[in-house]
Design a protein around this motif. Sequence first.
Motif, PDB file in Angstrom:
ATOM      1  N   LYS A 189       0.885  -1.194  -0.247  1.00 42.06           N
ATOM      2  CA  LYS A 189      -0.010  -0.221  -0.084  1.00 42.06           C
ATOM      3  C   LYS A 189       1.050   1.426   0.176  1.00 42.06           C
ATOM      4  O   LYS A 189       1.572   1.363   0.922  1.00 42.06           O
ATOM      5  CB  LYS A 189      -0.841   0.117   1.187  1.00 42.06           C
ATOM      6  CG  LYS A 189      -1.827   1.481   1.606  1.00 42.06           C
ATOM      7  CD  LYS A 189      -2.918   1.703   0.654  1.00 42.06           C
ATOM      8  CE  LYS A 189      -3.509   2.348   0.120  1.00 42.06           C
ATOM      9  NZ  LYS A 189      -4.600   2.638  -0.430  1.00 42.06           N
TER      10      LYS A 189
ATOM     11  N   GLU B 130       1.352   4.766   0.503  1.00 38.93           N
ATOM     12  CA  GLU B 130       0.620   5.584   1.453  1.00 38.93           C
ATOM     13  C   GLU B 130       1.801   6.692   1.161  1.00 38.93           C
ATOM     14  O   GLU B 130       1.609   7.267   1.637  1.00 38.93           O
ATOM     15  CB  GLU B 130      -0.083   5.366   2.627  1.00 38.93           C
ATOM     16  CG  GLU B 130      -0.503   6.322   3.200  1.00 38.93           C
ATOM     17  CD  GLU B 130      -1.739   7.280   3.669  1.00 38.93           C
ATOM     18  OE1 GLU B 130      -2.218   8.096   3.273  1.00 38.93           O
ATOM     19  OE2 GLU B 130      -2.227   6.656   1.751  1.00 38.93           O
TER      20      GLU B 130
ATOM     21  N   GLN C 223       1.195   9.890  -0.165  1.00 35.28           N
ATOM     22  CA  GLN C 223      -0.449  11.120   0.187  1.00 35.28           C
ATOM     23  C   GLN C 223       0.449  11.853   0.025  1.00 35.28           C
ATOM     24  O   GLN C 223       1.849  12.251   0.116  1.00 35.28           O
ATOM     25  CB  GLN C 223      -0.563   9.969   1.708  1.00 35.28           C
ATOM     26  CG  GLN C 223      -1.655  10.755   2.778  1.00 35.28           C
ATOM     27  CD  GLN C 223      -2.628  11.206   1.303  1.00 35.28           C
ATOM     28  OE1 GLN C 223      -3.475  12.105   1.184  1.00 35.28           O
ATOM     29  NE2 GLN C 223      -3.768   9.744   0.797  1.00 35.28           N
TER      30      GLN C 223
ATOM     31  N   PHE D  63       0.971   8.909   6.416  1.00 38.67           N
ATOM     32  CA  PHE D  63      -0.476   8.932   6.502  1.00 38.67           C
ATOM     33  C   PHE D  63      -1.166   9.922   7.124  1.00 38.67           C
ATOM     34  O   PHE D  63      -2.179   9.831   7.648  1.00 38.67           O
ATOM     35  CB  PHE D  63      -0.550   7.378   6.749  1.00 38.67           C
ATOM     36  CG  PHE D  63      -0.206   7.384   8.273  1.00 38.67           C
ATOM     37  CD1 PHE D  63      -0.472   7.620   9.025  1.00 38.67           C
ATOM     38  CD2 PHE D  63       1.326   7.634   8.467  1.00 38.67           C
ATOM     39  CE1 PHE D  63       0.055   7.886  10.575  1.00 38.67           C
ATOM     40  CE2 PHE D  63       2.172   7.357   9.694  1.00 38.67           C
ATOM     41  CZ  PHE D  63       1.549   7.441  11.242  1.00 38.67           C
TER      42      PHE D  63
ATOM     43  N   ARG E  61      -4.583  12.062   6.852  1.00 41.80           N
ATOM     44  CA  ARG E  61      -5.293  11.696   7.099  1.00 41.80           C
ATOM     45  C   ARG E  61      -6.050  11.862   8.131  1.00 41.80           C
ATOM     46  O   ARG E  61      -7.026  12.582   8.839  1.00 41.80           O
ATOM     47  CB  ARG E  61      -5.577  10.246   7.324  1.00 41.80           C
ATOM     48  CG  ARG E  61      -5.496   9.465   5.931  1.00 41.80           C
ATOM     49  CD  ARG E  61      -4.861   7.982   5.127  1.00 41.80           C
ATOM     50  NE  ARG E  61      -4.515   7.639   3.764  1.00 41.80           N
ATOM     51  CZ  ARG E  61      -5.287   6.927   2.958  1.00 41.80           C
ATOM     52  NH1 ARG E  61      -7.207   7.127   3.798  1.00 41.80           N
ATOM     53  NH2 ARG E  61      -5.042   6.860   2.472  1.00 41.80           N
TER      54      ARG E  61
ATOM     55  N   GLN F 175      -6.529   8.168  10.760  1.00 41.80           N
ATOM     56  CA  GLN F 175      -5.630   7.426  10.165  1.00 41.80           C
ATOM     57  C   GLN F 175      -6.259   6.179   9.361  1.00 41.80           C
ATOM     58  O   GLN F 175      -5.479   5.866   8.884  1.00 41.80           O
ATOM     59  CB  GLN F 175      -3.955   6.951  11.515  1.00 41.80           C
ATOM     60  CG  GLN F 175      -3.660   8.071  12.223  1.00 41.80           C
ATOM     61  CD  GLN F 175      -3.511   9.164  11.172  1.00 41.80           C
ATOM     62  OE1 GLN F 175      -3.259   9.780  10.353  1.00 41.80           O
ATOM     63  NE2 GLN F 175      -2.736  10.053  11.844  1.00 41.80           N
TER      64      GLN F 175
ATOM     65  N   LEU G 153      -6.823   4.673   6.138  1.00 39.17           N
ATOM     66  CA  LEU G 153      -6.197   4.252   5.525  1.00 39.17           C
ATOM     67  C   LEU G 153      -6.490   2.355   5.300  1.00 39.17           C
ATOM     68  O   LEU G 153      -7.036   1.627   4.062  1.00 39.17           O
ATOM     69  CB  LEU G 153      -4.709   4.183   5.430  1.00 39.17           C
ATOM     70  CG  LEU G 153      -3.818   3.198   5.092  1.00 39.17           C
ATOM     71  CD1 LEU G 153      -3.992   3.458   3.481  1.00 39.17           C
ATOM     72  CD2 LEU G 153      -2.441   3.748   5.641  1.00 39.17           C
TER      73      LEU G 153
ATOM     74  N   CYS H 107       4.288   3.894   4.670  1.00 41.08           N
ATOM     75  CA  CYS H 107       3.653   5.103   5.299  1.00 41.08           C
ATOM     76  C   CYS H 107       4.298   5.956   5.372  1.00 41.08           C
ATOM     77  O   CYS H 107       3.410   6.659   5.058  1.00 41.08           O
ATOM     78  CB  CYS H 107       2.585   5.044   6.576  1.00 41.08           C
ATOM     79  SG  CYS H 107       4.327   4.345   8.456  1.00 41.08           S
TER      80      CYS H 107
END
Length: 320
Positions: A40, A42, A45, A50, A53, A157, A160, A310
């Motif tokens: 993933k 992230e 972002q 992350f 978020r 968070q 996600l 992340c």
Amino acid sequence: MISRSDVESAAARIAGRVRTTPLARVEPGAFGPPVGLWLKLEFLQHTGSFKARGAFNRILAAAESGTLPARGVVAASGGNAGLAVAYAAAGVGVPAVVYVPTTAPPVKVAKLHRLGATVRQVGAEYAEAYDAAVSHANETGALFCHAYDQAEICAGQGTLGLELLDQLDGGPDTGHGGPDTVLVAVGGGGLLAGVAAALEGHARVVAVEPEGIPTLHEALAAGRPVDIAVGGVAVDSLGARRIGDIAFDVATRTKVHSLLVSDAAIIDARRMLWDRCRIVVEHGTAAALAALTTGGYVPADGERVAVLLCGANTDPSDLV
């Protein structure tokens, strides 16, 4: 304590403010066991982690309730949480003050300035910057945005995790069905808390921690959050002295398992991501993958594993 419903509310609140980050399938055996493996991404972002978020969820929730002060927001951070708070504050139109330790990577400090935050460097560890930020909030009335231990932060968070479920359950190149296991790097535990709450009843969550920063590992052994000494290559992003109360409660409720990995394993995993995928991440982020590359976590035959990558606010010069 937070639940899946809190995460769902956060997802609705921050919709349109954050990116839906890609999910990449990796060929079996690329990083260890020959299982279905997804990364993933992230780190793509906003602000490179992350944490945007949770920052948006915290600030927008305060705006909705009429408790967002004109003085704006204040945060303490090793770097990533501060970047997220600064970005979210600018997006909502309020000022941000961010306290960081003197050990914060220059790349993160420079980004904070570019995002328009007032940056104050205090102490050698996150805990000292935290105390200064709390004092600032008490003295000025600014909204305090915790790096990992506030319900709105954790729920944000966790979006996600909801996103991962949507992508892996029948998405492109995924087949059918969500992940069996999700590997998450842990420092203070905000990401862990949110993701474990979002995935409760849907997937197993494994917390991966550096040997030098075993916040959850020690808390689970003691039966409560405890203070620890911190150190090692991932201290700039995972360097909390104590797991958050929310993370501990959610981890206990959802039976999260903790694994420890060495600094050497983290460094190797980070370099593997670069060598094999041309992905650059922070050392703290690479900890999650190190659980697979070292054999610390051994998937069963046919298991579907997702690794949360992340954050990538790092200096890539040591990768080449």
